[in-house]
Design an enzyme around this catalytic site. Structure first.
Site, PDB file in Angstrom:
ATOM      1  N   GLY A 251       0.754  -1.247   0.000  1.00  0.00           N
ATOM      2  CA  GLY A 251       0.000   0.000   0.000  1.00  0.00           C
ATOM      3  C   GLY A 251       0.780   1.291   0.000  1.00  0.00           C
ATOM      4  O   GLY A 251       0.198   2.345  -0.267  1.00  0.00           O
ATOM      5  N   GLU A 291       3.681  -6.754   2.002  1.00  0.00           N
ATOM      6  CA  GLU A 291       3.444  -7.182   0.611  1.00  0.00           C
ATOM      7  C   GLU A 291       3.452  -5.992  -0.337  1.00  0.00           C
ATOM      8  O   GLU A 291       2.455  -5.732  -1.020  1.00  0.00           O
ATOM      9  CB  GLU A 291       2.062  -7.838   0.504  1.00  0.00           C
ATOM     10  CG  GLU A 291       1.868  -9.066   1.323  1.00  0.00           C
ATOM     11  CD  GLU A 291       0.403  -9.476   1.407  1.00  0.00           C
ATOM     12  OE1 GLU A 291      -0.494  -8.674   1.036  1.00  0.00           O
ATOM     13  OE2 GLU A 291       0.138 -10.589   1.841  1.00  0.00           O
ATOM     14  N   GLY A 293       3.866  -3.806  -3.593  1.00  0.00           N
ATOM     15  CA  GLY A 293       3.937  -4.031  -5.032  1.00  0.00           C
ATOM     16  C   GLY A 293       4.427  -2.743  -5.669  1.00  0.00           C
ATOM     17  O   GLY A 293       5.579  -2.611  -6.084  1.00  0.00           O
ATOM     18  N   ARG A 294       3.539  -1.765  -5.664  1.00  0.00           N
ATOM     19  CA  ARG A 294       3.809  -0.486  -6.330  1.00  0.00           C
ATOM     20  C   ARG A 294       5.148   0.141  -5.900  1.00  0.00           C
ATOM     21  O   ARG A 294       5.940   0.564  -6.741  1.00  0.00           O
ATOM     22  CB  ARG A 294       2.667   0.471  -5.969  1.00  0.00           C
ATOM     23  CG  ARG A 294       2.656   1.747  -6.762  1.00  0.00           C
ATOM     24  CD  ARG A 294       1.628   2.719  -6.181  1.00  0.00           C
ATOM     25  NE  ARG A 294       0.325   2.156  -6.021  1.00  0.00           N
ATOM     26  CZ  ARG A 294      -0.639   2.155  -6.948  1.00  0.00           C
ATOM     27  NH1 ARG A 294      -0.404   2.704  -8.115  1.00  0.00           N
ATOM     28  NH2 ARG A 294      -1.816   1.625  -6.714  1.00  0.00           N
ATOM     29  N   ARG A 330      -3.877   2.989 -16.272  1.00  0.00           N
ATOM     30  CA  ARG A 330      -4.134   3.698 -15.016  1.00  0.00           C
ATOM     31  C   ARG A 330      -4.803   5.065 -15.217  1.00  0.00           C
ATOM     32  O   ARG A 330      -5.764   5.376 -14.509  1.00  0.00           O
ATOM     33  CB  ARG A 330      -2.857   3.836 -14.184  1.00  0.00           C
ATOM     34  CG  ARG A 330      -2.217   2.498 -13.793  1.00  0.00           C
ATOM     35  CD  ARG A 330      -1.202   2.639 -12.674  1.00  0.00           C
ATOM     36  NE  ARG A 330      -1.854   2.913 -11.405  1.00  0.00           N
ATOM     37  CZ  ARG A 330      -1.881   4.079 -10.825  1.00  0.00           C
ATOM     38  NH1 ARG A 330      -1.267   5.101 -11.358  1.00  0.00           N
ATOM     39  NH2 ARG A 330      -2.524   4.259  -9.692  1.00  0.00           N
ATOM     40  N   CYS A 359      -9.748   3.865 -29.814  1.00  0.00           N
ATOM     41  CA  CYS A 359     -11.068   4.435 -30.025  1.00  0.00           C
ATOM     42  C   CYS A 359     -11.810   4.611 -28.718  1.00  0.00           C
ATOM     43  O   CYS A 359     -12.827   3.939 -28.475  1.00  0.00           O
ATOM     44  CB  CYS A 359     -11.858   3.519 -30.956  1.00  0.00           C
ATOM     45  SG  CYS A 359     -11.777   4.119 -32.616  1.00  0.00           S
ATOM     46  N   GLU A 360     -11.281   5.420 -27.833  1.00  0.00           N
ATOM     47  CA  GLU A 360     -11.896   5.705 -26.535  1.00  0.00           C
ATOM     48  C   GLU A 360     -11.512   7.126 -26.155  1.00  0.00           C
ATOM     49  O   GLU A 360     -10.327   7.472 -26.189  1.00  0.00           O
ATOM     50  CB  GLU A 360     -11.339   4.774 -25.439  1.00  0.00           C
ATOM     51  CG  GLU A 360     -11.748   3.341 -25.517  1.00  0.00           C
ATOM     52  CD  GLU A 360     -13.156   3.052 -25.004  1.00  0.00           C
ATOM     53  OE1 GLU A 360     -13.721   3.887 -24.268  1.00  0.00           O
ATOM     54  OE2 GLU A 360     -13.672   1.991 -25.362  1.00  0.00           O
ATOM     55  N   TYR A 388       1.510  -1.954 -12.188  1.00  0.00           N
ATOM     56  CA  TYR A 388       0.160  -1.907 -12.740  1.00  0.00           C
ATOM     57  C   TYR A 388       0.147  -1.271 -14.135  1.00  0.00           C
ATOM     58  O   TYR A 388      -0.796  -0.589 -14.522  1.00  0.00           O
ATOM     59  CB  TYR A 388      -0.804  -1.190 -11.780  1.00  0.00           C
ATOM     60  CG  TYR A 388      -0.752  -1.792 -10.391  1.00  0.00           C
ATOM     61  CD1 TYR A 388      -1.198  -3.084 -10.165  1.00  0.00           C
ATOM     62  CD2 TYR A 388      -0.213  -1.085  -9.302  1.00  0.00           C
ATOM     63  CE1 TYR A 388      -1.113  -3.664  -8.906  1.00  0.00           C
ATOM     64  CE2 TYR A 388      -0.128  -1.657  -8.040  1.00  0.00           C
ATOM     65  CZ  TYR A 388      -0.577  -2.955  -7.847  1.00  0.00           C
ATOM     66  OH  TYR A 388      -0.497  -3.529  -6.606  1.00  0.00           O
TER      67      TYR A 388
HETATM   68  C1  LIG Z   1      -3.629  -8.147  -0.492  1.00  0.00           C
HETATM   69  C2  LIG Z   1      -2.754  -7.190  -1.196  1.00  0.00           C
HETATM   70  N1  LIG Z   1      -1.450  -7.180  -0.905  1.00  0.00           N
HETATM   71  C3  LIG Z   1      -0.593  -6.352  -1.541  1.00  0.00           C
HETATM   72  C4  LIG Z   1      -1.034  -5.457  -2.484  1.00  0.00           C
HETATM   73  C5  LIG Z   1      -0.042  -4.573  -3.128  1.00  0.00           C
HETATM   74  O1  LIG Z   1      -0.321  -3.247  -2.887  1.00  0.00           O
HETATM   75  P1  LIG Z   1       0.619  -2.095  -3.380  1.00  0.00           P
HETATM   76  O2  LIG Z   1       0.936  -2.323  -4.793  1.00  0.00           O
HETATM   77  O3  LIG Z   1      -0.175  -0.880  -3.167  1.00  0.00           O
HETATM   78  O4  LIG Z   1       1.846  -2.105  -2.522  1.00  0.00           O
HETATM   79  C6  LIG Z   1      -2.398  -5.408  -2.809  1.00  0.00           C
HETATM   80  C7  LIG Z   1      -2.926  -4.430  -3.788  1.00  0.00           C
HETATM   81  O5  LIG Z   1      -3.587  -3.501  -3.439  1.00  0.00           O
HETATM   82  C8  LIG Z   1      -3.274  -6.304  -2.147  1.00  0.00           C
HETATM   83  O6  LIG Z   1      -4.576  -6.304  -2.443  1.00  0.00           O
HETATM   84  N1  LIG Z   2      -4.387  -1.586 -10.130  1.00  0.00           N
HETATM   85  C1  LIG Z   2      -4.313  -0.561  -9.136  1.00  0.00           C
HETATM   86  C2  LIG Z   2      -3.841  -1.032  -7.818  1.00  0.00           C
HETATM   87  C3  LIG Z   2      -4.679  -2.134  -7.276  1.00  0.00           C
HETATM   88  C4  LIG Z   2      -3.953  -2.839  -6.237  1.00  0.00           C
HETATM   89  C5  LIG Z   2      -4.492  -4.213  -5.989  1.00  0.00           C
HETATM   90  N2  LIG Z   2      -5.491  -4.296  -4.952  1.00  0.00           N
HETATM   91  C6  LIG Z   2      -3.519   0.618  -9.654  1.00  0.00           C
HETATM   92  O1  LIG Z   2      -3.118   0.601 -10.782  1.00  0.00           O
HETATM   93  O2  LIG Z   2      -3.329   1.573  -8.965  1.00  0.00           O
END
Ligand SMILES: Cc1ncc(COP(=O)(O)O)c(C=O)c1O
Ligand SMILES: N[C@@H](CCCC[NH3+])C(=O)O
Length: 435
Positions: A251, A291, A293-294, A330, A359-360, A388
């Site tokens: 997050g 966890e 990701g971003r 996004r 086409c959007e 993402y």
């Molecule tokens: C359960 C869970 N863990 C981890 C993440 C990764 O989140 P982020 O990419 O915001 O760090 C998400 C995405 O929102 C998630 O749903």
């Molecule tokens: N896909 C989203 C984030 C979702 C994370 C997963 N719950 C984005 O691009 O910001």
């Protein structure tokens, strides 16, 4: 020019990523092109390790980063992170398959998601993962039954829904009562599920999990969520249930807006660790899992698009590039802001809107942006698309997903080939009467 990210610079009036000229990369590999910086990913990962070292030092317990594969599950990226020692947060059989191919040790794999199928549960049990983060009682029952059939015991943690407002875009909030994720704490559902699990023969209760949303740019929701989780852990202790792992999800946001500072990994670590330590006299401190990701990969990614047409309307000067919303959705999906620059610095600046060719009407990467004067043939760089971006890319308008390269101290490597026209129809089947 302020660029925000660590591994880019303007040199001789051009954008360089990890020391490579972005315009030359675009010429060599074609556009649209994703460029991922290996050096930036290493920096981002090390920021987590540095910031949370204190957890291991002060508690003697483990700290694990389980990279959320949904952000970008390209095999080169997942292998790079695995080589650095990073674990994996997977949400599908496909992601688990990639985690295994990336040699992530089973004790560093966690499995999330609110609709795990029996096939996926079998894969997780066979891979002997650290934990399934259980999202419902129905799923718990299926895990127990499946483990029994396999003659195994499955490790389960429980995703609680703490009802915390993450103060982010509503489409990426996950820990509010109205969201589909997790087991409600207040109503007693989470405790009920754990008590049920303790009565089951083929599951092993190992932890508590929560994730409240993505792109959080305020630390206070993390503190609130940590408190809710730890209060729940205390409650479990009172019921005689010990917890090995606490997983606080991902997050942490990234600085999409280059003029706004946002909390760092260090700010996050201080907030989480200080909050957890407040409970040290009440419960034994657990292993701590995150966890992200971003925040591991977003700032490592750039999408290069070539300008093919420029059109002036009475209200807007449109710059049309060959990247589109199918490559990076996004902005279209969340009205997300991504910084855009012309890879060639010019003396003159102008206000333009940057659009893709689909086409959007929502296929727009940025409106009324001040860019260095744009001409046909210029290469524009869309920033912070490492998370993402390619993972949400699709084939809308029968467009193949683009190539991706990795820039690193070791050179530039093609890490994903462009999809061809033949790829677009590879899975289609024409019935005999239409042949
Ligand atoms: C359960 C869970 N863990 C981890 C993440 C990764 O989140 P982020 O990419 O915001 O760090 C998400 C995405 O929102 C998630 O749903
Ligand atoms: N896909 C989203 C984030 C979702 C994370 C997963 N719950 C984005 O691009 O910001």
């Amino acid at each position: 020019m302020f660029l925000g990210n660590d591994t880019v610079e303007i040199k001789n009036g051009r954008l360089f990523i990890d020391g490579y000229d972005a315009i030359e990369l675009a010429e060599k590999f074609g556009t649209p092109l994703y460029v991922m910086s290996e050096e930036q990913i290493k920096i981002n990962y090390n920021k987590y390790i540095e910031a949370f070292k204190r957890w291991e030092e002060e508690t003697g317990k483990e700290f694990i980063v389980a990279y959320a594969y949904k952000a970008n599950a390209n095999l080169a990226i997942t292998r790079l992170l695995a080589k650095l020692g990073c674990g994996a947060d997977v949400v599908s059989g496909g992601e688990l398959y990639i985690a295994k191919l990336s040699n992530v040790p089973s004790e560093k794999i966690v499995f999330n998601g609110n609709c795990k199928t029996k096939e996926e549960i079998i894969m997780g049990i066979e891979a002997n993962i650290r934990a399934f983060n259980v999202d419902s009682i129905s799923e718990l029952i299926l895990i127990n039954e499946t483990a029994k059939e396999l003659g195994e015991t499955a490790n389960v943690a429980f995703r609680i829904n703490p009802n915390v407002n993450p103060k982010t875009h509503p489409k990426i909030s996950t820990g509010l009562k109205k969201n589909k994720f997790g087991l409600d704490v207040e109503s007693g559902l989470a405790l009920k599920a754990i008590k049920m699990a303790l009565e089951m023969e083929n599951v092993n209760v190992v932890g508590v999990h929560c994730h409240i949303g993505s792109q959080l740019t305020d630390i206070s929701p993390f503190v609130e969520a940590t408190e809710k989780v730890m209060e729940f852990v205390v409650k479990l202790k009172e019921e005689g249930i010990e917890v090995r792992d606490v997983n606080l999800g991902g997050g942490l946001g990234v600085p999409y807006y280059k003029d706004k500072e946002i909390p760092t990994q260090k700010d996050l670590a201080d907030a989480i660790i200080n909050t957890m330590l407040k409970y040290k006299d009440k419960v034994e401190m657990p292993n701590l899992i995150l966890e992200p990701g971003r925040s591991l990969v977003a700032t490592a990614g750039y999408l290069l698009g070539k300008v093919h047409h420029i059109k002036e309307t009475p209200v807007t000067k449109w710059v049309m590039i060959d990247a589109g919303m199918n490559d990076m959705m996004r902005p279209a999906m969340y009205e997300a802001y991504h910084h855009i620059i012309n890879c060639k610095v010019k003396d003159e600046k102008e206000k333009v809107s940057v659009a893709g060719g689909l086409c959007e009407s929502s296929d727009v990467f940025g409106r009324d942006r001040e860019l260095d004067k744009v001409e046909v043939g210029d290469i524009l760089a869309i920033f912070d698309v490492g998370a993402y971006g390619i993972s949400m890319a699709n084939n809308y308008n029968a467009r193949g997903r683009p190539r991706m390269v990795l820039t690193s101290k070791k050179g530039v490597f093609l890490i994903r080939e462009k999809e061809t026209y033949a790829d677009l129809i590879a899975k289609d089947i024409v019935p005999p009467h239409l042949l």
